[in-house]
Design a protein around this motif. Structure first.
Motif, PDB file in Angstrom:
ATOM      1  N   THR A 161      44.761   8.482  71.786  1.00  0.00           N
ATOM      2  CA  THR A 161      45.010   8.126  70.388  1.00  0.00           C
ATOM      3  C   THR A 161      44.228   9.036  69.439  1.00  0.00           C
ATOM      4  OG1 THR A 161      45.441   5.805  70.944  1.00  0.00           O
ATOM      5  CG2 THR A 161      44.804   6.283  68.672  1.00  0.00           C
ATOM      6  N   LEU A 162      42.957   9.302  69.777  1.00  0.00           N
ATOM      7  CA  LEU A 162      42.145  10.206  68.950  1.00  0.00           C
ATOM      8  C   LEU A 162      42.791  11.582  68.836  1.00  0.00           C
ATOM      9  CD1 LEU A 162      38.446   9.496  70.072  1.00  0.00           C
ATOM     10  CD2 LEU A 162      39.568   8.797  67.954  1.00  0.00           C
ATOM     11  N   CYS A 163      43.301  12.094  69.950  1.00  0.00           N
ATOM     12  CA  CYS A 163      43.899  13.438  69.958  1.00  0.00           C
ATOM     13  C   CYS A 163      45.257  13.472  69.273  1.00  0.00           C
ATOM     14  CB  CYS A 163      44.044  13.926  71.399  1.00  0.00           C
ATOM     15  SG  CYS A 163      42.500  14.372  72.190  1.00  0.00           S
ATOM     16  N   LEU A 173      33.706  16.288  70.005  1.00  0.00           N
ATOM     17  CA  LEU A 173      33.119  14.950  69.861  1.00  0.00           C
ATOM     18  C   LEU A 173      32.352  14.548  71.119  1.00  0.00           C
ATOM     19  CD1 LEU A 173      32.912  12.229  68.294  1.00  0.00           C
ATOM     20  CD2 LEU A 173      35.032  11.552  69.468  1.00  0.00           C
ATOM     21  N   SER A 174      32.932  14.798  72.277  1.00  0.00           N
ATOM     22  CA  SER A 174      32.331  14.387  73.547  1.00  0.00           C
ATOM     23  C   SER A 174      31.014  15.089  73.823  1.00  0.00           C
ATOM     24  CB  SER A 174      33.299  14.654  74.706  1.00  0.00           C
ATOM     25  OG  SER A 174      34.500  13.952  74.535  1.00  0.00           O
ATOM     26  N   ASN A 175      30.874  16.286  73.304  1.00  0.00           N
ATOM     27  CA  ASN A 175      29.658  17.065  73.535  1.00  0.00           C
ATOM     28  C   ASN A 175      28.651  16.941  72.383  1.00  0.00           C
ATOM     29  OD1 ASN A 175      30.066  18.687  76.170  1.00  0.00           O
ATOM     30  ND2 ASN A 175      32.004  18.962  75.105  1.00  0.00           N
ATOM     31  N   SER A 176      28.927  16.049  71.449  1.00  0.00           N
ATOM     32  CA  SER A 176      27.996  15.812  70.344  1.00  0.00           C
ATOM     33  C   SER A 176      27.070  14.658  70.698  1.00  0.00           C
ATOM     34  CB  SER A 176      28.776  15.490  69.066  1.00  0.00           C
ATOM     35  OG  SER A 176      29.458  14.256  69.199  1.00  0.00           O
ATOM     36  N   ASP A 177      26.112  14.398  69.826  1.00  0.00           N
ATOM     37  CA  ASP A 177      25.164  13.311  70.040  1.00  0.00           C
ATOM     38  C   ASP A 177      25.437  12.225  69.008  1.00  0.00           C
ATOM     39  OD1 ASP A 177      23.089  11.707  70.794  1.00  0.00           O
ATOM     40  OD2 ASP A 177      21.518  12.926  69.864  1.00  0.00           O
ATOM     41  N   THR A 178      26.378  11.345  69.340  1.00  0.00           N
ATOM     42  CA  THR A 178      26.762  10.291  68.405  1.00  0.00           C
ATOM     43  C   THR A 178      27.249   9.077  69.185  1.00  0.00           C
ATOM     44  OG1 THR A 178      28.100   9.803  66.439  1.00  0.00           O
ATOM     45  CG2 THR A 178      29.157  11.087  68.174  1.00  0.00           C
ATOM     46  N   GLU A 179      27.749   8.087  68.475  1.00  0.00           N
ATOM     47  CA  GLU A 179      28.332   6.893  69.088  1.00  0.00           C
ATOM     48  C   GLU A 179      29.734   6.698  68.544  1.00  0.00           C
ATOM     49  OE1 GLU A 179      24.384   4.086  69.859  1.00  0.00           O
ATOM     50  OE2 GLU A 179      25.613   3.768  68.060  1.00  0.00           O
ATOM     51  N   VAL A 180      30.612   6.140  69.375  1.00  0.00           N
ATOM     52  CA  VAL A 180      32.005   5.937  68.986  1.00  0.00           C
ATOM     53  C   VAL A 180      32.393   4.494  69.284  1.00  0.00           C
ATOM     54  CG1 VAL A 180      34.392   6.638  69.387  1.00  0.00           C
ATOM     55  CG2 VAL A 180      32.571   8.349  69.468  1.00  0.00           C
ATOM     56  N   ILE A 196      33.224  12.808  82.119  1.00  0.00           N
ATOM     57  CA  ILE A 196      33.092  14.268  82.171  1.00  0.00           C
ATOM     58  C   ILE A 196      34.434  14.969  81.985  1.00  0.00           C
ATOM     59  CG2 ILE A 196      33.329  14.419  84.682  1.00  0.00           C
ATOM     60  CD1 ILE A 196      31.161  16.627  84.595  1.00  0.00           C
ATOM     61  N   PHE A 197      35.537  14.288  82.310  1.00  0.00           N
ATOM     62  CA  PHE A 197      36.859  14.907  82.200  1.00  0.00           C
ATOM     63  C   PHE A 197      37.297  15.149  80.764  1.00  0.00           C
ATOM     64  CE2 PHE A 197      39.513  15.029  86.217  1.00  0.00           C
ATOM     65  CZ  PHE A 197      38.425  15.026  87.062  1.00  0.00           C
ATOM     66  N   VAL A 198      36.628  14.553  79.782  1.00  0.00           N
ATOM     67  CA  VAL A 198      37.029  14.797  78.391  1.00  0.00           C
ATOM     68  C   VAL A 198      36.060  15.749  77.690  1.00  0.00           C
ATOM     69  CG1 VAL A 198      38.167  12.560  78.248  1.00  0.00           C
ATOM     70  CG2 VAL A 198      35.801  12.768  77.454  1.00  0.00           C
ATOM     71  N   LYS A 199      35.179  16.372  78.460  1.00  0.00           N
ATOM     72  CA  LYS A 199      34.176  17.262  77.880  1.00  0.00           C
ATOM     73  C   LYS A 199      34.557  18.742  77.960  1.00  0.00           C
ATOM     74  CE  LYS A 199      30.237  14.129  78.497  1.00  0.00           C
ATOM     75  NZ  LYS A 199      29.681  14.118  77.138  1.00  0.00           N
ATOM     76  N   THR A 200      35.653  19.064  78.677  1.00  0.00           N
ATOM     77  CA  THR A 200      36.139  20.442  78.728  1.00  0.00           C
ATOM     78  C   THR A 200      37.631  20.455  78.411  1.00  0.00           C
ATOM     79  OG1 THR A 200      36.686  20.365  81.102  1.00  0.00           O
ATOM     80  CG2 THR A 200      34.445  21.063  80.508  1.00  0.00           C
ATOM     81  N   ARG A 201      38.106  21.543  77.843  1.00  0.00           N
ATOM     82  CA  ARG A 201      39.485  21.621  77.381  1.00  0.00           C
ATOM     83  C   ARG A 201      40.489  21.494  78.528  1.00  0.00           C
ATOM     84  NH1 ARG A 201      42.170  19.846  73.773  1.00  0.00           N
ATOM     85  NH2 ARG A 201      40.426  20.434  72.431  1.00  0.00           N
ATOM     86  N   GLU A 202      40.254  22.213  79.635  1.00  0.00           N
ATOM     87  CA  GLU A 202      41.227  22.185  80.737  1.00  0.00           C
ATOM     88  C   GLU A 202      41.399  20.775  81.273  1.00  0.00           C
ATOM     89  OE1 GLU A 202      41.753  24.830  84.719  1.00  0.00           O
ATOM     90  OE2 GLU A 202      40.137  23.333  84.794  1.00  0.00           O
ATOM     91  N   ARG A 203      40.275  20.096  81.520  1.00  0.00           N
ATOM     92  CA  ARG A 203      40.362  18.752  82.081  1.00  0.00           C
ATOM     93  C   ARG A 203      40.910  17.760  81.060  1.00  0.00           C
ATOM     94  NH1 ARG A 203      35.006  17.774  85.918  1.00  0.00           N
ATOM     95  NH2 ARG A 203      35.779  18.974  87.693  1.00  0.00           N
ATOM     96  N   LEU A 204      40.560  17.925  79.795  1.00  0.00           N
ATOM     97  CA  LEU A 204      41.098  17.037  78.772  1.00  0.00           C
ATOM     98  C   LEU A 204      42.615  17.162  78.689  1.00  0.00           C
ATOM     99  CD1 LEU A 204      40.796  15.035  76.423  1.00  0.00           C
ATOM    100  CD2 LEU A 204      40.438  17.006  74.911  1.00  0.00           C
ATOM    101  N   ASP A 205      43.130  18.373  78.761  1.00  0.00           N
ATOM    102  CA  ASP A 205      44.581  18.571  78.721  1.00  0.00           C
ATOM    103  C   ASP A 205      45.265  17.810  79.854  1.00  0.00           C
ATOM    104  OD1 ASP A 205      44.382  20.133  76.489  1.00  0.00           O
ATOM    105  OD2 ASP A 205      44.501  22.048  77.561  1.00  0.00           O
ATOM    106  N   PHE A 206      44.652  17.844  81.039  1.00  0.00           N
ATOM    107  CA  PHE A 206      45.191  17.096  82.184  1.00  0.00           C
ATOM    108  C   PHE A 206      45.159  15.593  81.905  1.00  0.00           C
ATOM    109  CE2 PHE A 206      43.986  14.610  85.965  1.00  0.00           C
ATOM    110  CZ  PHE A 206      45.151  14.717  86.695  1.00  0.00           C
ATOM    111  N   VAL A 207      44.041  15.116  81.364  1.00  0.00           N
ATOM    112  CA  VAL A 207      43.899  13.689  81.052  1.00  0.00           C
ATOM    113  C   VAL A 207      44.954  13.252  80.039  1.00  0.00           C
ATOM    114  CG1 VAL A 207      42.405  11.971  79.942  1.00  0.00           C
ATOM    115  CG2 VAL A 207      41.449  13.570  81.613  1.00  0.00           C
ATOM    116  N   LEU A 208      45.161  14.049  79.009  1.00  0.00           N
ATOM    117  CA  LEU A 208      46.131  13.689  77.972  1.00  0.00           C
ATOM    118  C   LEU A 208      47.545  13.613  78.537  1.00  0.00           C
ATOM    119  CD1 LEU A 208      44.780  15.817  74.987  1.00  0.00           C
ATOM    120  CD2 LEU A 208      44.613  13.334  75.284  1.00  0.00           C
ATOM    121  N   ARG A 209      47.914  14.588  79.367  1.00  0.00           N
ATOM    122  CA  ARG A 209      49.245  14.534  79.978  1.00  0.00           C
ATOM    123  C   ARG A 209      49.387  13.279  80.848  1.00  0.00           C
ATOM    124  NH1 ARG A 209      48.262  20.125  80.308  1.00  0.00           N
ATOM    125  NH2 ARG A 209      47.464  19.991  82.441  1.00  0.00           N
TER     126      ARG A 209
END
Length: 460
Positions: A161-163, A173-180, A196-209
């Motif tokens: 939903t965020l993406c 966002l995932s690599n920042s120091d905050t709360e969601v 960890i899968f949402v902290k890099t572009r390649e893995r995030l793309d897989f997660v989104l699909r």
């Protein structure tokens, strides 16, 4: 002439990890035991590294030795990665596409020789959403068996939903120091605990699909129970854009794996039999193992705690791809000098550990866990408090939920996990609720009944 019962055949496709396969087999056994009109074929993927599948292979072979009425297994060919991988294609996509071909061939063969059975659905793992396309080719619905928490399932939907809807840069966002504020969590979730899968572009793309596909399944079974994750389940049910979610757990293998017959097993149990009730802390080890410096620090902590302990100390994998740990021939080579002599009688350093047997033993009063979901469900089932030590994957999120949100584990510390009576009382109460959930008329028992009716209706 007797009427033949029409059998609804389900195709189960777990990811090639021990926790995924073991819990998949357990829910398969549960479903067929609840209704004789169901049959299940489990399609087993072999791990990418040839030598990393030994435990899985051993486990599947152990199942084959026992007669399992209406549950069968087919091992798919091993995926062989290209020598020169395409940098534009993620490993997960390539692995999935390859196995789609294998599954398509197997199901086509099954369809041509079904007899009284008719394939009525695919039940896929969280990492196998590419199989939805194969199920569609055979014009059957897809269900998912989610082997982690309901809160984590909600997190995955929220990331999409965020993406897609809010145009958020999730990697940043995932690599920042905050709360969601994630709807499936009661309290704001620190980004340092993100998967960890949402902290890099390649893995995030897989997660989104994967998540986009997941929104099209007929329903999702989660290995949890309503009394444990009430808030997460309510948040998922309130979102009309998420398929129906059924809590069906805890789904556990309480018989242990094929290694239960090892002589070491009996030695450990005999030692625990001689210890006072709830006096020992168990650390059944971790998938990745520790280096020598870390081992020495753990040893010092165990010794200084003054508590009895059973410690599964194993050698880390020899290479990053195999993931295979082995037992030390002589553990003293990595332990502090004199450690074994000083702790003789109060501690036991072992190799492989029978985790279920340890947690179920009355002498074990605390559990050091890396917060894999199966392990946490086992600890709750047996009413053993957990000291959370998350390391990778979604373990930090599991630990946050257990420690901060539910108050069913502590952040760290052997003494506290052994001495905190408030946590111990809450864990004992949740233990009773976990057992009631799967008993007749329990919440998870009812969910499984609803799913079975859906499976059977698809066959009518």
């Amino acid at each position: 002439m007797a009427n033949t019962v029409a059998i609804a055949e389900l195709i189960f496709i777990p990811a090639p990890g021990m926790g995924h396969i073991m819990s998949t087999v357990e829910i398969a056994k549960l479903l067929v035991s609840r209704d004789q009109r169901l049959a299940i074929t489990v399609l087993v993927m072999k791990p990418h590294a040839a030598n990393s599948g030994s435990a899985i292979t051993e486990y599947i072979e152990s199942l084959a030795k026992n007669t399992m009425d209406r549950v069968s297994f087919i091992q798919l060919p091993r995926y062989v990665a290209p020598s020169i991988p395409d940098p534009k294609v993620s490993f997960f996509d390539e692995f999935g596409k390859c196995h789609c071909r294998y599954v398509r061939n197997v199901v086509a063969d099954m369809t041509s020789q079904q007899g009284s059975r008719r394939i009525t659905g695919f039940v896929i793992d969280m990492f196998c959403t590419g199989m939805i396309d194969v199920a569609n080719e055979f014009n059957v619905p897809t269900y998912q068996f989610f082997t982690s928490t309901a809160a984590f399932l909600g997190f995955k939907f929220y990331i999409q939903t965020l993406c897609d809807d809010l145009n958020e840069d999730v990697v940043k966002l995932s690599n920042s120091d905050t709360e969601v504020s994630v709807p499936s969590f009661v309290k704001p979730l620190p980004t340092k605990f993100f998967w960890i899968f949402v902290k890099t572009r390649e893995r995030l793309d897989f997660v989104l699909r994967s998540i986009r596909k997941l929104r099209g399944v007929k329903s999702i079974m989660v290995n949890t129970f309503l009394e444990l994750e009430t808030h997460a389940m309510e948040s998922l049910s309130a979102d009309v854009n998420i398929p129906p979610v059924y809590p069906v757990g805890p789904i556990l293998n309480l018989e242990g794996g094929p290694t239960m017959g090892k002589p070491l097993y009996h030695d450990i149990i005999m030692w625990l039999d001689s210890q006072p009730r709830s006096s020992a802390v168990a650390d059944p080890g971790v998938f990745w193992g520790f280096d020598e410096a870390q081992v020495k620090e753990i040893a010092r902590g165990l010794e200084q705690s003054g508590y009895r302990f059973v410690w599964s100390l194993r050698r880390p994998p020899s290479d990053q791809t195999s993931g295979v740990m082995t037992d030390y021939e002589d553990p003293s080579e990595v332990l502090p000098e004199g450690f074994l002599e000083r702790t003789r009688g109060i501690g036991k350093v072992i190799g492989w550990a029978p985790q279920v047997a340890l947690l179920g033993h009355v002498a074990v009063g605390g559990f050091v866990s890396h917060c894999g979901w199966n392990s946490l469900l086992e600890s709750l089932w047996f009413g053993v408090p957990t000291a959370a030590w998350p390391l990778y994957a979604e373990q930090p999120m599991n630990a946050f939920e257990m420690v901060v949100e539910l108050g069913l584990a502590i952040e760290s510390g052997i003494r506290r996990v052994m001495e905190d009576d408030e946590i111990r009382t809450k864990v004992k109460e949740m233990s009773g609720k976990s057992r009631l959930a799967v008993a007749e008329n329990g919440s998870s028992y009812a969910s499984v009944g609803c799913l079975i009716q859906d499976f059977v209706r698809s066959n009518s």
